[in-house]
Motif scaffolding. Structure first.
Motif, PDB file in Angstrom:
ATOM      1  N   VAL A  38     -15.165   8.093  10.498  1.00 25.58           N
ATOM      2  CA  VAL A  38     -14.273   7.120   9.872  1.00 25.58           C
ATOM      3  C   VAL A  38     -12.831   7.525  10.143  1.00 25.58           C
ATOM      4  N   LYS A  39     -12.019   6.557  10.546  1.00 24.32           N
ATOM      5  CA  LYS A  39     -10.600   6.812  10.804  1.00 24.32           C
ATOM      6  C   LYS A  39      -9.766   5.764  10.091  1.00 24.32           C
ATOM      7  N   ARG A  40      -8.693   6.211   9.458  1.00 27.73           N
ATOM      8  CA  ARG A  40      -7.754   5.307   8.778  1.00 27.73           C
ATOM      9  C   ARG A  40      -6.475   5.187   9.593  1.00 27.73           C
ATOM     10  N   ILE A  41      -6.005   3.935   9.768  1.00 21.91           N
ATOM     11  CA  ILE A  41      -4.750   3.674  10.460  1.00 21.91           C
ATOM     12  C   ILE A  41      -3.914   2.751   9.585  1.00 21.91           C
ATOM     13  N   ASP A  42      -2.703   3.186   9.219  1.00 22.82           N
ATOM     14  CA  ASP A  42      -1.839   2.383   8.364  1.00 22.82           C
ATOM     15  C   ASP A  42      -0.981   1.430   9.186  1.00 22.82           C
ATOM     16  N   PHE A  43      -0.740   0.252   8.635  1.00 22.25           N
ATOM     17  CA  PHE A  43       0.153  -0.729   9.241  1.00 22.25           C
ATOM     18  C   PHE A  43       1.489  -0.658   8.506  1.00 22.25           C
ATOM     19  N   GLU A  44       2.505  -0.203   9.192  1.00 17.78           N
ATOM     20  CA  GLU A  44       3.819  -0.020   8.575  1.00 17.78           C
ATOM     21  C   GLU A  44       4.528  -1.365   8.466  1.00 17.78           C
ATOM     22  N   ASP A  45       4.822  -1.787   7.221  1.00 14.52           N
ATOM     23  CA  ASP A  45       5.419  -3.101   7.041  1.00 14.52           C
ATOM     24  C   ASP A  45       6.027  -3.207   5.648  1.00 14.52           C
ATOM     25  N   SER A  46       6.842  -4.219   5.469  1.00 12.66           N
ATOM     26  CA  SER A  46       7.402  -4.549   4.164  1.00 12.66           C
ATOM     27  C   SER A  46       7.715  -6.038   4.145  1.00 12.66           C
ATOM     28  N   LEU A  47       8.047  -6.533   2.968  1.00 16.47           N
ATOM     29  CA  LEU A  47       8.469  -7.923   2.823  1.00 16.47           C
ATOM     30  C   LEU A  47       9.964  -7.965   2.533  1.00 16.47           C
TER      31      LEU A  47
END
Length: 273
Positions: free
Chosen positions: A208-217
């Motif tokens: 299992v691998k976690r990848i974060d999506f860097e974002d904001s509103l």
């Protein structure tokens, strides 16, 4: 008296009847998607980012569970590798009708109503299974993940996206406490989230691998945020006066800072059988 937040917004996120009501059609989903499409600061976009992470090979069989209105496949089905087949499925018949209408012109695409807790396919049918932003709705998550594992071929991949417990929800909770200090709205943790997803998935998959999506509103139209909030709560539980107060509160923030700025916590788990 500000009564909107006395009710539980999505406190029954994983209750079957609530999910049926929320997703009987794509109205609420479209409102929520619209906020992110218009006001996200990461201009790559979440869907484009996801397709950079997906790995599809020639002749692979793909199943999406909880496909909603199938928005991520717009302009993407025709780009699938040679011989790929795609099954779009959802718990809601209304959603299945929508994707059938939108994508029935593609010979490599089929449509089916499926409950992830009881996937109606034989063992080792699919090379790829996708479940985006839906696992926290499932009453029996362990059984569902066992079903996903069962229908995946050895070495097959399961792509699942979710939110974290930070980001938008604590922002909204802190804002609403200005009106009702006792409010518990937007405090319930997702049953499947970025913080616990690795541990949950590791019980069912070998890698299992976690990848974060860097974002904001950076929200420049206050009504879009109010509409998003309305889409998550029973409309019968608040008055127009409540909404005016809520709009004015966020509008003051927008005028002061030029935008309503909210961090997002969102990411992808890639699990291998």
């Amino acid at each position: 008296m500000f009564i909107l937040w006395e009710v539980a917004e999505m406190s029954v996120m994983n209750k079957t009847e609530n999910v049926k009501q929320q997703y009987s059609d794509d109205k609420n989903l479209s409102i929520r998607t619209n906020l992110h499409l218009k006001h996200s600061t990461n201009k790559q976009g979440f869907v484009s980012w996801l397709f950079d992470k997906y790995e599809f090979s020639d002749n692979c069989r793909i199943l999406e569970l909880g496909c909603g209105n199938g928005g991520q496949w717009q302009h993407q089905i025709e780009n699938l590798p040679k011989g790929c087949s795609l099954t779009l499925s959802d718990f809601s018949n209304g959603m299945v009708d929508i994707v059938r209408k939108n994508y029935s012109k593609y010979d490599n695409t089929s449509f089916q109503q499926i409950d992830i807790q009881n996937i109606t396919f034989p063992n080792e049918t699919f090379d790829v299974v996708i479940a985006n932003h839906m696992l926290y709705h499932i009453p029996d998550l362990s059984k569902s993940l066992s079903e996903v594992n069962r229908v995946l071929k050895p070495g097959g991949k399961f792509y699942s996206t979710t939110n974290g417990n930070g980001g938008m929800r604590p922002f909204l909770h802190n804002a609403l406490k200005h009106f009702n200090p006792a409010s518990k709205s937007f405090t319930q943790e997702f049953s499947f989230n970025l913080q616990n997803g690795y541990e949950i998935l590791s019980d069912h998959f070998s890698d299992v691998k976690r990848i974060d999506f860097e974002d904001s509103l950076s929200i420049t139209e206050t009504q879009d945020l109010v509409d998003w909030i309305k889409s998550t709560i029973s409309i019968a539980s608040y008055s127009e006066n409540d909404l005016y107060k809520l709009f004015d509160y966020f509008e003051d923030i927008r005028k002061k800072h030029g935008a309503i700025n909210i961090q997002k916590e969102c990411g992808l788990f890639i699990s291998v059988k």
